[in-house]
Design an enzyme around this catalytic site. Structure first.
Site, PDB file in Angstrom:
ATOM      1  CD1 TRP A  17      -1.902  15.468   8.809  1.00 52.92           C
ATOM      2  CD2 TRP A  17      -2.708  14.434  10.630  1.00 52.92           C
ATOM      3  NE1 TRP A  17      -3.278  15.584   8.792  1.00 52.92           N
ATOM      4  CE2 TRP A  17      -3.790  14.955   9.892  1.00 52.92           C
ATOM      5  CE3 TRP A  17      -2.960  13.749  11.811  1.00 52.92           C
ATOM      6  CZ2 TRP A  17      -5.115  14.806  10.299  1.00 52.92           C
ATOM      7  CZ3 TRP A  17      -4.280  13.588  12.226  1.00 52.92           C
ATOM      8  CH2 TRP A  17      -5.345  14.108  11.463  1.00 52.92           C
ATOM      9  CD  GLU A  71       0.050  12.343   6.801  1.00 47.92           C
ATOM     10  OE1 GLU A  71       0.509  12.198   7.951  1.00 47.92           O
ATOM     11  OE2 GLU A  71      -0.741  11.539   6.273  1.00 47.92           O
ATOM     12  CE  LYS A  90      -7.143  13.590   6.367  1.00 46.06           C
ATOM     13  NZ  LYS A  90      -7.530  13.064   7.659  1.00 46.06           N
ATOM     14  CG  ASP A 117      -2.211   9.230   3.912  1.00 38.82           C
ATOM     15  OD1 ASP A 117      -2.941   8.621   3.106  1.00 38.82           O
ATOM     16  OD2 ASP A 117      -2.223   9.005   5.140  1.00 38.82           O
ATOM     17  CG  HIS A 169      -4.120  12.464   3.282  1.00 38.91           C
ATOM     18  ND1 HIS A 169      -3.293  12.980   4.237  1.00 38.91           N
ATOM     19  CD2 HIS A 169      -4.863  11.520   3.910  1.00 38.91           C
ATOM     20  CE1 HIS A 169      -3.504  12.363   5.394  1.00 38.91           C
ATOM     21  NE2 HIS A 169      -4.446  11.466   5.208  1.00 38.91           N
ATOM     22  CG  HIS A 217       1.474   8.160   5.986  1.00 41.06           C
ATOM     23  ND1 HIS A 217       0.848   8.949   6.911  1.00 41.06           N
ATOM     24  CD2 HIS A 217       2.710   7.885   6.495  1.00 41.06           C
ATOM     25  CE1 HIS A 217       1.667   9.165   7.932  1.00 41.06           C
ATOM     26  NE2 HIS A 217       2.800   8.541   7.695  1.00 41.06           N
ATOM     27  CG  ASP A 262     -11.983   6.296   6.076  1.00 42.86           C
ATOM     28  OD1 ASP A 262     -11.254   7.100   6.684  1.00 42.86           O
ATOM     29  OD2 ASP A 262     -11.968   5.075   6.279  1.00 42.86           O
ATOM     30  CG  ASP A 283      -6.935   6.825   7.432  1.00 43.94           C
ATOM     31  OD1 ASP A 283      -5.767   6.846   7.032  1.00 43.94           O
ATOM     32  OD2 ASP A 283      -7.525   7.819   7.882  1.00 43.94           O
ATOM     33  CG  ASP A 334      -1.853   6.658   8.113  1.00 46.64           C
ATOM     34  OD1 ASP A 334      -2.372   6.091   9.087  1.00 46.64           O
ATOM     35  OD2 ASP A 334      -1.964   7.880   7.899  1.00 46.64           O
TER      36      ASP A 334
HETATM   37  C1  RNT Z   1      -4.406  11.467   9.090  1.00 50.69           C
HETATM   38  C2  RNT Z   1      -3.005  11.267   8.676  1.00 50.69           C
HETATM   39  C3  RNT Z   1      -2.056  10.794   9.741  1.00 50.69           C
HETATM   40  C4  RNT Z   1      -2.661   9.804  10.704  1.00 50.69           C
HETATM   41  C5  RNT Z   1      -1.669   9.121  11.618  1.00 50.69           C
HETATM   42  C6  RNT Z   1      -2.331   8.421  12.745  1.00 50.69           C
HETATM   43  O1  RNT Z   1      -5.245  11.675   8.068  1.00 50.69           O
HETATM   44  O2  RNT Z   1      -2.972  10.401   7.597  1.00 50.69           O
HETATM   45  O3  RNT Z   1      -0.911  10.309   9.168  1.00 50.69           O
HETATM   46  O4  RNT Z   1      -3.373   8.810  10.034  1.00 50.69           O
HETATM   47  O5  RNT Z   1      -0.733  10.007  12.018  1.00 50.69           O
HETATM   48 ZN    ZN Z   2      -1.164   9.601   6.958  1.00 47.33          ZN
END
Ligand code: RNT
Ligand code: ZN
Length: 416
Positions: free
Chosen positions: A185, A224, A226, A257, A260, A284, A292, A294, A324
């Site tokens: 990523w 990955e 985003k 993810d 994302h 993820h 955000d 996460d 994640d």
């Molecule tokens: C960031 C990505 C990535 C990170 C990790 C720490 O938006 O999701 O995967 O969160 O690699």
């Molecule tokens: Zn991620």
């Protein structure tokens, strides 16, 4: 007494499910096999052991709850504890900045297998398999562009880093007799409008091609996508469209993810399309809240729908499930367990769907019946099956993990 109740509740649940053609024992057996790749970075707010600085480069942690793991032993100790609270057999997902650098500064273009030997030894003792990630954030050369940087010096630095990471992942895969999944990523993007969208994407594709050219049979790379990063809101080089095309044309694993995407987008709907064109998925599992991506994973509609789509597409065996998120505002171990268990609950719910009956209805054009069963299935006693799954695997049932984590906080994390 409690055990008997759980068993009794399970027997009843089993009958209810069986009446609609669902085998709960089979679902439990499948869930037991489902590995989750535990993200080491939840223990220490994505700091790692390279320079002991807060994470930067498109991502951020907020909160300062006490007890962050400060070194390799504390990270390992936390993960050993986390394992005791989860049924099933799980993997550990490491980032390059978590290398065992022995107190020396090892720059990203100097890292080697030797910096992960102690992790491999530890993982073997723990009977855990490792996954891996290159780390292109939190570094003076990270800037806004890494692998897509027009400056050859900076770009080559990150290409070298990522190539080295692939070799580390390959060594891990070899040692554990199972491919190590390595995620790439990069936060590359821009805060404001760019007039060179295509240019950076061309560079990123060329860099990735160079990185992936080396044949390394014991690791599997994944890339990955985003929507945007913090401070990089207007443009992301590695967008979804970019990586869909890249993975489809290069036969590379797509990292999805769940945090994302646009908040109103149906992320679950992507599964059945992606699986037609990419070899596998790396997941993820995360939770977006406003800007955000996460927050701690919970059992919400998005995550439930996501795993249902995966099971409906017969894709669970083509997905590597990982977590994640990084929450520094609550007990970090608690956050770990909540997210991991929520993921298991969502997978279980998907495995307990009366799919055969639903598909029969659909094939017959019986759409009232299909919707009715979908609705009724939502309130079937999945919780009783999940409790039994935990009981059977000798881990805390229901909220019983709360006092166990409080105890760990009292004895371990609060003393840091
Ligand atoms: C960031 C990505 C990535 C990170 C990790 C720490 O938006 O999701 O995967 O969160 O690699
Ligand atoms: Zn991620």
């Amino acid at each position: 007494m409690k055990e008997q109740l759980i068993q009794k509740a399970y027997e009843i649940a089993k009958e209810r499910y069986s009446a609609i053609g669902v085998d709960t024992d089979k679902a439990i057996a499948e869930l037991e096999k489902q590995q989750i790749s535990l993200h080491c970075w939840q223990t220490d707010d994505v700091v790692g052991f390279e320079r002991n600085e807060a994470v930067s480069g498109g991502i951020q942690t907020t909160g300062n709850y006490p007890g962050r793991a400060r070194n390799i032993d504390e990270v390992r100790h936390d993960i050993e504890f986390v394992k005791t609270l989860l049924a099933g057999h799980h993997r550990l997902n490491l980032h390059e900045i978590y290398g065992d650098f022995g107190g020396k500064f090892v720059d990203r273009d100097q890292v080697g297998v030797e910096h992960f030997q102690s992790w491999m030894d530890w993982a073997k003792e723990q009977d855990m398999k490792l996954d891996f990630n290159s780390t292109s954030f939190s570094h003076p050369k990270s800037g806004n562009l890494t692998l897509s940087n027009p400056d050859k010096g900076i770009r080559d630095f990150w290409i070298e880093h990522t190539k080295r990471c692939r070799r580390i992942a390959d060594a891990m895969g070899k040692a554990q007799g199972d491919p190590c999944i390595m995620n790439i990523w990069v936060h590359d993007g821009s805060k404001d409008t760019t007039v060179n969208r295509k240019k950076y994407r061309e560079i990123l594709a060329a860099s990735l091609d160079e990185i992936l050219a080396e044949k390394l049979p014991d690791m599997k790379p994944c890339v990955e996508a985003k929507l945007f990063g913090i401070g990089l809101e207007s443009y992301t080089v590695g967008s979804m469209d970019f990586y869909e095309g890249y993975c489809a044309t290069r036969n590379v694993i797509y990292t999805l993810d769940t945090g994302h995407y646009e908040q109103t987008e149906n992320v679950a709907d992507k599964v059945a399309s992606l699986l037609l064109y990419v070899p596998e998925l790396m997941l993820h599992v995360s939770r977006p809240v406003r800007w955000d991506s996460d927050h701690v994973t919970i059992m919400n509609d998005q995550t439930l729908d996501f795993f249902k789509e995966l099971v409906r597409a017969d894709g669970l065996h083509r997905a590597h499930v990982g977590l994640d998120y990084f929450d520094a505002s609550i007990n970090r171990i608690g956050a770990y367990i909540i997210g991991a268990r929520a993921t298991q609950k969502c997978i279980l719910s998907a495995l307990l769907e009366p799919l055969q009956k639903l598909r029969e209805y659909e094939a017959n054009g019986q759409f009232f019946e299909r919707l009715a069963l979908l609705e009724e299935a939502k309130s079937l006693p999945m919780g009783a099956v999940f409790d039994y799954f935990n009981l059977k695997n000798n881990v805390p049932v229901g909220e019983d993990f709360i006092p166990t984590i409080q105890q760990y906080e009292k004895e371990v994390t609060s003393k840091r």
